[in-house]
Write an enzyme that holds these catalytic residues in place. Sequence first.
Site, PDB file in Angstrom:
ATOM      1  N   SER A 184       0.819  -1.208   0.000  1.00 17.44           N
ATOM      2  CA  SER A 184       0.000   0.000   0.000  1.00 17.44           C
ATOM      3  C   SER A 184       0.855   1.260   0.000  1.00 17.44           C
ATOM      4  CB  SER A 184      -0.920  -0.002   1.220  1.00 17.44           C
ATOM      5  OG  SER A 184      -0.147  -0.100   2.395  1.00 17.44           O
TER       6      SER A 184
ATOM      7  N   GLU B 261      -5.551  -0.084  -7.879  1.00 16.48           N
ATOM      8  CA  GLU B 261      -4.599   0.841  -8.518  1.00 16.48           C
ATOM      9  C   GLU B 261      -3.366   0.050  -8.917  1.00 16.48           C
ATOM     10  OE1 GLU B 261      -3.461   4.235  -6.097  1.00 16.48           O
ATOM     11  OE2 GLU B 261      -3.350   3.054  -4.286  1.00 16.48           O
TER      12      GLU B 261
END
Length: 283
Positions: free
Chosen positions: A119, A152
Amino acid sequence: MSIESLFVFGAGQMGAGIAQVAAASDISVTLYDKFDLQLDKAKKSIEFSLAKHLEKGQIDKAKLDKTLSLVTFTASLPSAIKADLVIEAAVEDMEIKKEIFKTLSELVTPATILATNTSSLSITKIASVTKNPEQVIGMHFMNPVPLMALVEIIRGIQTSDSTFQAVADCTKKLGKTVVEAKKDFPGFIVNRILVPMINEAFFVLMEGIASPEDIDEAMKLGTNQPMGPLKLADLVGLDTCLFICEIFHKELGEDKYRPCPLLRKYVEAGWLGRKTKKGVYTY
Ligand code: CAA
């Protein structure tokens, strides 16, 4: 290159969710963890999630059974050799991830793409320990994976266009919408914006400006977010939020990213959110 088989490294909450959405999209997936206990927990969480979808009429029993049958749970790493794409979803620790990618890179075929669900860590640095850094990419799923529409995709400095295209196509096959982070900077798109907001919510709480309930209600009703920032912090994990703030502060070097002392204090207390049954709220 078309991705037909997937290997997920790490059967935590994110790994289990990724395996579930892959299987639900008719892709055969192997979910790996070195701990049998973690594999059992992952199986239960996939069964629970599919049961929820069944209960809500989003899938039928045949689909539930088929999805479960497409997930193989294993504690054997060498089975990664058969995968077109490996997605790593282990702990957020650069040294551990480098070790994992070095091992995987020795194990898989030259055509295999290696993706990380990090992340906030550098894709470029992770790729640097592999044999084919152009085939390494960031693939960041959102929590809870089965319910969230976005992934993403992050290019490391060495990632090739063909790697990006294959992973983007596969992500769409998983029923997710793709956004592209063209540059590998900490937090990419989502966390670069989201985590400072969560951190600021802790400052608002620490400064006594409002109660947790009112902070969350304000952002929920005032900006149409599905849940307020403090409730979301409990979902993501306060330790994860703090870790990401620390990465921003260190790597981007600006004071605006300094972690809120109250967030740090909660983490020191072991109040990590839903996973420990106590965070900002008690569960
Ligand atoms: N699979 C299936 N069902 C699930 C589930 C799962 N994995 N997780 C929860 N559910 C179910 C709940 O059990 C609940 O079922 P019931 O209706 O039977 O009680 C149902 O989904 C709805 O849950 P809620 O009533 O709690 O509420 P909701 O309508 O608010 O939806 C939500 C839940 C989708 C999580 C929504 O609140 C939401 O979108 N929240 C924001 C989440 C978000 O922003 N995630 C991204 C975090 S950032 C990130 O992940 C990146 C990072 O690196 C930190």
